[in-house]
Design a protein around this motif. Structure first.
Motif, PDB file in Angstrom:
ATOM      1  N   ASP A 183      18.561 -16.169  13.926  1.00 57.04           N
ATOM      2  CA  ASP A 183      17.598 -16.971  14.661  1.00 57.04           C
ATOM      3  C   ASP A 183      17.933 -16.832  16.155  1.00 57.04           C
ATOM      4  N   LEU A 184      17.007 -17.231  17.019  1.00 58.97           N
ATOM      5  CA  LEU A 184      17.261 -17.128  18.462  1.00 58.97           C
ATOM      6  C   LEU A 184      17.638 -18.481  19.073  1.00 58.97           C
ATOM      7  N   ASP A 185      16.684 -19.394  19.172  1.00 55.06           N
ATOM      8  CA  ASP A 185      16.925 -20.672  19.836  1.00 55.06           C
ATOM      9  C   ASP A 185      17.874 -21.543  19.011  1.00 55.06           C
ATOM     10  N   ARG A 222      21.807 -21.176  23.485  1.00 52.41           N
ATOM     11  CA  ARG A 222      21.781 -22.630  23.444  1.00 52.41           C
ATOM     12  C   ARG A 222      20.352 -23.103  23.696  1.00 52.41           C
ATOM     13  N   PHE A 223      19.877 -23.994  22.846  1.00 53.47           N
ATOM     14  CA  PHE A 223      18.525 -24.510  23.069  1.00 53.47           C
ATOM     15  C   PHE A 223      18.598 -25.638  24.077  1.00 53.47           C
ATOM     16  N   PRO A 224      17.851 -25.549  25.153  1.00 52.02           N
ATOM     17  CA  PRO A 224      17.985 -26.542  26.221  1.00 52.02           C
ATOM     18  C   PRO A 224      17.372 -27.876  25.845  1.00 52.02           C
ATOM     19  N   ASP A 225      17.741 -28.906  26.592  1.00 46.70           N
ATOM     20  CA  ASP A 225      17.053 -30.190  26.510  1.00 46.70           C
ATOM     21  C   ASP A 225      15.667 -29.975  27.115  1.00 46.70           C
ATOM     22  N   ASP A 272      16.606 -20.043  32.213  1.00 49.75           N
ATOM     23  CA  ASP A 272      17.836 -20.408  32.920  1.00 49.75           C
ATOM     24  C   ASP A 272      18.742 -21.260  32.040  1.00 49.75           C
ATOM     25  N   ALA A 273      18.133 -22.122  31.212  1.00 50.31           N
ATOM     26  CA  ALA A 273      18.915 -23.048  30.395  1.00 50.31           C
ATOM     27  C   ALA A 273      19.381 -22.424  29.085  1.00 50.31           C
ATOM     28  N   ALA A 274      18.646 -21.448  28.568  1.00 45.61           N
ATOM     29  CA  ALA A 274      18.946 -20.862  27.258  1.00 45.61           C
ATOM     30  C   ALA A 274      19.894 -19.682  27.450  1.00 45.61           C
ATOM     31  N   VAL A 275      21.189 -19.960  27.413  1.00 46.21           N
ATOM     32  CA  VAL A 275      22.194 -18.925  27.636  1.00 46.21           C
ATOM     33  C   VAL A 275      23.026 -18.730  26.372  1.00 46.21           C
ATOM     34  N   SER A 276      23.594 -17.540  26.243  1.00 46.21           N
ATOM     35  CA  SER A 276      24.508 -17.254  25.142  1.00 46.21           C
ATOM     36  C   SER A 276      25.939 -17.521  25.593  1.00 46.21           C
ATOM     37  N   PRO A 277      26.736 -18.192  24.758  1.00 44.99           N
ATOM     38  CA  PRO A 277      28.143 -18.354  25.108  1.00 44.99           C
ATOM     39  C   PRO A 277      28.861 -17.011  25.105  1.00 44.99           C
ATOM     40  N   PRO A 278      29.983 -16.889  25.784  1.00 44.88           N
ATOM     41  CA  PRO A 278      30.637 -15.585  25.956  1.00 44.88           C
ATOM     42  C   PRO A 278      30.960 -14.855  24.657  1.00 44.88           C
ATOM     43  N   ALA A 279      31.264 -15.565  23.581  1.00 46.83           N
ATOM     44  CA  ALA A 279      31.679 -14.894  22.351  1.00 46.83           C
ATOM     45  C   ALA A 279      30.530 -14.213  21.616  1.00 46.83           C
ATOM     46  N   ARG A 314      11.412 -11.796  25.908  1.00 49.15           N
ATOM     47  CA  ARG A 314      11.937 -11.875  27.273  1.00 49.15           C
ATOM     48  C   ARG A 314      13.157 -12.791  27.343  1.00 49.15           C
ATOM     49  N   LYS A 315      13.154 -13.847  26.538  1.00 52.02           N
ATOM     50  CA  LYS A 315      14.318 -14.738  26.500  1.00 52.02           C
ATOM     51  C   LYS A 315      15.531 -13.990  25.958  1.00 52.02           C
TER      52      LYS A 315
END
Length: 210
Positions: free
Chosen positions: A10-12, A17-20, A93-100, A129-130
């Motif tokens: 899944d993506l979000d 991370r799914f933003p507020d 901007d809010a939906a980022v992947s953690p480093p791992a 695009r996300k």
């Protein structure tokens, strides 16, 4: 010739991370001059109702429709197009992947016996695009977005499209929704693994490929 295993994500809420979304909409409201808690709340109520009505019906341009409804609710004389652009940028901007997550996907992509896919509910180009904005698209062999197939997970259609795109002897779905991801995949005979968020993805992948 099928690969041994196709690992789908899944993506979000899973790879990113799914933003507020309240914060996302507040940022976009500020960008088009809507301010004040009452106005933002009224906008959000109308936006959410219109968006999910359009999304569930696979109507064209659900974000623009939602923006137009929100603007009408607060009597704002503004073009919905700039608002949609502001929402998109705030969400990316809010939906980022953690480093791992990136090395985990890169390691999977390097394996000859594994293919990597993303199967996500959402609007096609918006989700693609996300994925690029999060910096993980290069490790992904195929993307299935629910709007493109006319059905949202856990319906069988997204999973059937995934099977067509990445033939495999074994299929695994990793996602943050028990209903949409795990149950939907299990109904197709896949193995479904639940994660609470992106930080759990590396351990889930290790578990999946044991």
């Amino acid at each position: 010739m099928p690969t041994d295993t196709a690992v789908w994500f899944d993506l979000d809420g899973t790879l990113v991370r799914f933003p507020d979304y309240g914060d996302v909409l507040a940022t976009a409201c500020a960008a088009v001059g809507i301010d004040g808690d009452d106005a933002v709340d009224s906008f959000r109520d109308a936006y959410d109702a219109a968006f999910f009505d359009a999304f569930d019906e696979f109507a064209p341009e659900p974000y623009r429709r939602a923006a137009a409804a929100g603007l009408a609710a607060v009597d704002a004389d503004a073009d919905p197009v700039p608002f949609v652009a502001a929402v998109r940028e705030a969400e990316y901007d809010a939906a980022v992947s953690p480093p791992a997550v990136r090395p985990t996907l890169s390691d999977l992509a390097a394996r000859a016996d594994v293919s990597v896919g993303v199967c996500t509910n959402g609007v096609g180009e918006w989700q693609r695009r996300k994925l690029r904005a999060a910096g993980v698209a290069a490790a992904v062999d195929a993307v299935v977005v629910s709007y493109d197939v006319g059905a949202h997970k856990p319906a069988p259609e997204p999973f059937a499209r995934a099977e067509d795109l990445l033939p495999a002897d074994h299929r695994i779905m990793i996602g943050d929704s028990e209903a949409a991801d795990v149950a939907g995949a299990s109904d197709r005979g896949w193995r479904g693994l639940h994660v609470a968020g992106p930080d759990e993805v590396p351990d889930a992948v290790e578990d999946a490929l044991e």
